[in-house]
Enzyme design. Sequence first.
Site, mmCIF file in Angstrom:
data_model
loop_
_atom_site.group_PDB
_atom_site.id
_atom_site.type_symbol
_atom_site.label_atom_id
_atom_site.label_comp_id
_atom_site.label_asym_id
_atom_site.label_seq_id
_atom_site.Cartn_x
_atom_site.Cartn_y
_atom_site.Cartn_z
ATOM 1 N N HIS A 198 0.822 -1.204 0.000
ATOM 2 C CA HIS A 198 0.000 0.000 0.000
ATOM 3 C C HIS A 198 0.861 1.262 0.000
ATOM 4 C CE1 HIS A 198 -4.109 1.268 0.419
ATOM 5 N NE2 HIS A 198 -3.627 2.311 1.065
ATOM 6 N N GLU A 440 8.565 -16.059 -15.753
ATOM 7 C CA GLU A 440 9.242 -15.570 -14.548
ATOM 8 C C GLU A 440 9.657 -16.706 -13.616
ATOM 9 O OE1 GLU A 440 6.574 -12.915 -12.449
ATOM 10 O OE2 GLU A 440 4.833 -14.163 -12.834
ATOM 11 N N ASP A 464 10.786 -11.604 -10.639
ATOM 12 C CA ASP A 464 10.689 -12.955 -10.092
ATOM 13 C C ASP A 464 11.690 -13.906 -10.727
ATOM 14 O OD1 ASP A 464 8.768 -13.080 -8.010
ATOM 15 O OD2 ASP A 464 7.260 -12.505 -9.486
ATOM 16 N N CYS A 511 8.334 -6.920 -18.663
ATOM 17 C CA CYS A 511 7.643 -5.986 -17.777
ATOM 18 C C CYS A 511 8.251 -5.961 -16.376
ATOM 19 C CB CYS A 511 6.154 -6.289 -17.705
ATOM 20 S SG CYS A 511 5.789 -7.915 -17.047
HETATM 21 C C1 PEP Z 1 8.059 -9.544 -12.318
HETATM 22 O O1 PEP Z 1 8.087 -10.535 -11.574
HETATM 23 O O2 PEP Z 1 9.053 -9.140 -12.943
HETATM 24 C C2 PEP Z 1 6.811 -8.771 -12.485
HETATM 25 C C3 PEP Z 1 6.700 -7.832 -13.392
HETATM 26 O O3 PEP Z 1 5.785 -9.052 -11.674
HETATM 27 P P1 PEP Z 1 5.717 -8.654 -10.111
HETATM 28 O O4 PEP Z 1 6.846 -7.710 -9.828
HETATM 29 O O5 PEP Z 1 4.379 -8.037 -9.932
HETATM 30 O O6 PEP Z 1 5.867 -9.970 -9.445
HETATM 31 MG MG MG Z 2 6.305 -11.461 -10.915
#
Ligand code: PEP
Ligand code: MG
Length: 596
Positions: A198, A440, A464, A511
């Site tokens: 949050h 990931e 991840d 991403c």
């Molecule tokens: C990631 O794991 O790189 C990702 C974009 O997802 P999150 O950070 O939300 O796990």
């Molecule tokens: Mg992730």
Amino acid sequence: MENLTQCIKLKGIGASPGIVIGHCQLHDPGHIKLPYYYIFSLEGIEFEQDRFIQAVDVVERHIKDVISEIPDEILHHSDMFHAQLAMLKDKMLFEKTLEAIALDGINAEWALEDVFAKIKRSFLQIKDPFFRERLKDVEYVVKLIFDVLTDAATMDFAAKKDAAFILVAHDLTPVDTVRLRPDKVLAVVTDMGSRTSHTAILARSIGIPAVVGLEAVSELVNDDTLLVVDGLTGDVFINPDEGLIRRYVEKQDCYISHSARVATDSHLPACTRDGFTLEIKANIEMVDELPSLLINGAEGVGLLRTEVMYVAKKELPTEDELFVSYKVMLQRIAPLPITIRTLDIGGDKLASSVNFGAEINPALGLRAVRFCLKEQGLFQAQLRAILKASAFGDVRLMIPMISGKGEIMAVKIILDEVKEDLLKQGIAFNHDMKLGIMIEVPSAVMIADVLAKEVDFFSIGTNDLIQYALAIDRGNEFVAHLYDPFHPAIVRMLKRIVQAGHDAGIPVSMCGEMAGEPLYVPFLVGLGLDELSMTPTVIPRIKRIIRTLDKTQCGSLSEAIINASCIRETYELLEDFLAKYLPEDRELIQSLCKIS
Ligand code: PEP
Ligand code: MG
């Protein structure tokens, strides 16, 4: 708390960008010492019950005041406060405490503590993590009642100091967070939290630089300790020396002037000098971030994290609430596309708000798609909402944490069932909605060729992937120095994913945070990624760097990096590349990424 004067560097999670040098204010609600005493008279019991009722009234007024202070743009966060109001007068808390005072003949604090202990025990037996999470609300209102009963200081830290300060806390409650004011708080630094906590989300939406997940920063500083906070890299320096401050003042100037400069051409495409264009999209969590996305020239949403609606409310969001929120977002940025990632809950995602009790190792536990395949009702509701929204704009569906083909097949079966239901009910949706997966998990990398045949796109989640491939907890500051996207194992994995995707004719996006770091851009361009998705505020900078690059030169750099045997060799290759091809931007790229 130690009194330290030497400079200490801590590594956390850069949750909201910006660089701040300033003195801190420690937000420590403190541990209240509760009084315990028996009551022997009827009047005494009535007095204690009255004290408790009045304390609850004070807390009720306080929460209502907080609700009335919430700025319109984050009004949707008020749900949790309404939940807390309901909790205050809930039978299991309110009446049981009055009962305990009378039956056990004990003072209000003692009775409340006993009642809370029982509530806690029953909550911890609940299997459903969402309902277990409600314990946080109970805990919070109980703490407020204790504060009033024991006359502890209120948490109105915003009024504490005249000069603006860096707020340091173990963790911030939702109430503390919505009270953050950019004119008072220069930056936020916390022990707890992840990028999706949050605190991180709110700090980003109101534009306060933040570093979270520092583990023990609140134990290492006093009020007025001098800090350097780098929300770009997640670095925090306690008691910085003059040399470091000078370097950070330069970095800050550089960041500010560069931000102003790049903002002017943020709407130009990210096209290399030799004509190769990457799509640049934004990672967002909520509708409030859409203006920032548009201002910064994002070409759509490459990752919509959907966890917020599940954690910011007392009840699970309904299918209709989800549908409306997705539809509103789509309409606000039409005709730009949105990639909606299905619920990725668990692991670090709720680290500061939920006790995932039964799981000893939640990052390897019931997370993301594993959770959704178990809680199929919840998953179906989200899929229905996403499909319904697809009738109103360009929606792509993305599944996180896929580790094998079986999971995709299971998702497809559920997706087909949901589609069939919608068809039967005559509800419109896009029958050709693209289905993609996040890569990931290392096992997914190894079978990327198999997975690529089943889906329409890949998106690489480096946050991840690095955690799982290098066995480094992404939120643990003690191993943070090992967390490097340029580890040879990672760069080879990235190549493998891009290759597998392209061999199967599907686009490959990234991403994870790596996509938004200037230092990695030449390598990523060279790898041939089709799309990068990142925090909106870094988009203009990344686009500008891409426009100065040449894809062919980047390709040679990437090949060399893939063949490098250690991280140091990679940085040397990059250093040579920047000196040769980007002499003007070299210093800027380096200063934005690595300083100490
Ligand atoms: C990631 O794991 O790189 C990702 C974009 O997802 P999150 O950070 O939300 O796990
Ligand atoms: Mg992730």
